[in-house]
Design a protein around this motif. Structure first.
Motif, PDB file in Angstrom:
ATOM      1  N   CYS A  25       0.995  -1.235   0.102  1.00  0.00           N
ATOM      2  CA  CYS A  25       0.009  -0.093   0.110  1.00  0.00           C
ATOM      3  C   CYS A  25       0.964   1.152   0.037  1.00  0.00           C
ATOM      4  CB  CYS A  25      -0.970   0.015   1.287  1.00  0.00           C
ATOM      5  SG  CYS A  25      -0.103   0.200   2.786  1.00  0.00           S
ATOM      6  N   TRP A  29       2.779   1.935  -4.087  1.00  0.00           N
ATOM      7  CA  TRP A  29       1.950   0.875  -4.436  1.00  0.00           C
ATOM      8  C   TRP A  29       0.872   1.519  -5.738  1.00  0.00           C
ATOM      9  CZ3 TRP A  29       2.927  -4.070  -4.236  1.00  0.00           C
ATOM     10  CH2 TRP A  29       1.719  -4.909  -4.615  1.00  0.00           C
ATOM     11  N   SER A  33       2.279  -1.302  -9.418  1.00  0.00           N
ATOM     12  CA  SER A  33       1.856  -2.346  -8.429  1.00  0.00           C
ATOM     13  C   SER A  33       2.362  -3.868  -8.858  1.00  0.00           C
ATOM     14  CB  SER A  33      -0.004  -2.398  -8.594  1.00  0.00           C
ATOM     15  OG  SER A  33      -0.288  -2.522  -9.912  1.00  0.00           O
ATOM     16  N   SER A  61      -4.978   4.941   0.174  1.00  0.00           N
ATOM     17  CA  SER A  61      -3.824   4.531  -0.748  1.00  0.00           C
ATOM     18  C   SER A  61      -3.566   2.998  -0.752  1.00  0.00           C
ATOM     19  CB  SER A  61      -2.500   5.136  -0.568  1.00  0.00           C
ATOM     20  OG  SER A  61      -2.656   6.902  -0.302  1.00  0.00           O
ATOM     21  N   GLY A  62      -4.838   2.362  -0.686  1.00  0.00           N
ATOM     22  CA  GLY A  62      -4.623   0.812  -0.836  1.00  0.00           C
ATOM     23  C   GLY A  62      -4.327   0.176   0.385  1.00  0.00           C
ATOM     24  N   CYS A  63      -4.210   1.024   1.237  1.00  0.00           N
ATOM     25  CA  CYS A  63      -3.798   0.304   2.850  1.00  0.00           C
ATOM     26  C   CYS A  63      -5.073  -0.003   3.690  1.00  0.00           C
ATOM     27  CB  CYS A  63      -2.958   1.363   3.732  1.00  0.00           C
ATOM     28  SG  CYS A  63      -1.585   1.962   2.882  1.00  0.00           S
TER      29      CYS A  63
END
Length: 156
Positions: A25, A29, A33, A61-63
């Protein structure tokens, strides 16, 4: 020779970090990716340059959102959505809303929580204009100040 060792150590560290699944993340990322050595190295550089702390805490942020933040969100939402019911049941010392609230803040002994928090009603709802946020802060403060409740409730 020292420079070569430092570069090798840095590459090895980056490689081992790339194998770690927790690096998935952050801004790096989002940009890269793909799971390769070069993209992992670049992702590590980007995440080190632009801190991912906010993303990791708030779940952006994808976390994944941190469990503490999730629990606080549930408590805040519940106390705001059920403000009047919670106020009424705290005054009475019993009811499904105050029982559910005690579970949200991690209190194991619900009856003890209900009776102790009932005694602190005047400290929680200081006047008729007490907002849900102020009431929540006062409830959590009351739990924190009470030794038995703070030992019994795990979120604080």
């Amino acid at each position: 020779m020292k420079k070569l060792l430092v570069i090798c150590a840095f590459l090895f560290t980056s490689y081992t970090m790339a194998a770690d699944s927790s690096s998935g993340c952050g801004l790096g990322w989002a940009v890269l990716s793909k799971n390769s050595l070069v993209s992992s190295f670049t992702r590590t550089f980007i995440n080190a340059t632009f801190s991912s702390t906010i993303g990791m805490t708030l779940g952006t942020s994808g976390c994944a959102q941190h469990s503490i933040v999730k629990n606080e969100s549930k408590i805040i939402h519940f106390s705001e959505a059920n403000f009047y019911q919670l106020q009424k049941e705290i005054a009475l010392g019993n009811g499904p809303y105050v029982t559910a609230f005690s579970g949200l803040i991690g209190c194991e002994d619900t009856q003890n929580f209900n009776s102790r928090i009932q005694k602190k009603f005047d400290k929680i709802y200081t006047d008729v204009n007490t907002t849900p946020n102020v009431a929540l802060k006062n409830i959590l403060k009351s739990v924190q100040e009470d030794q038995e409740l703070s030992a019994n409730c795990h979120i604080i």
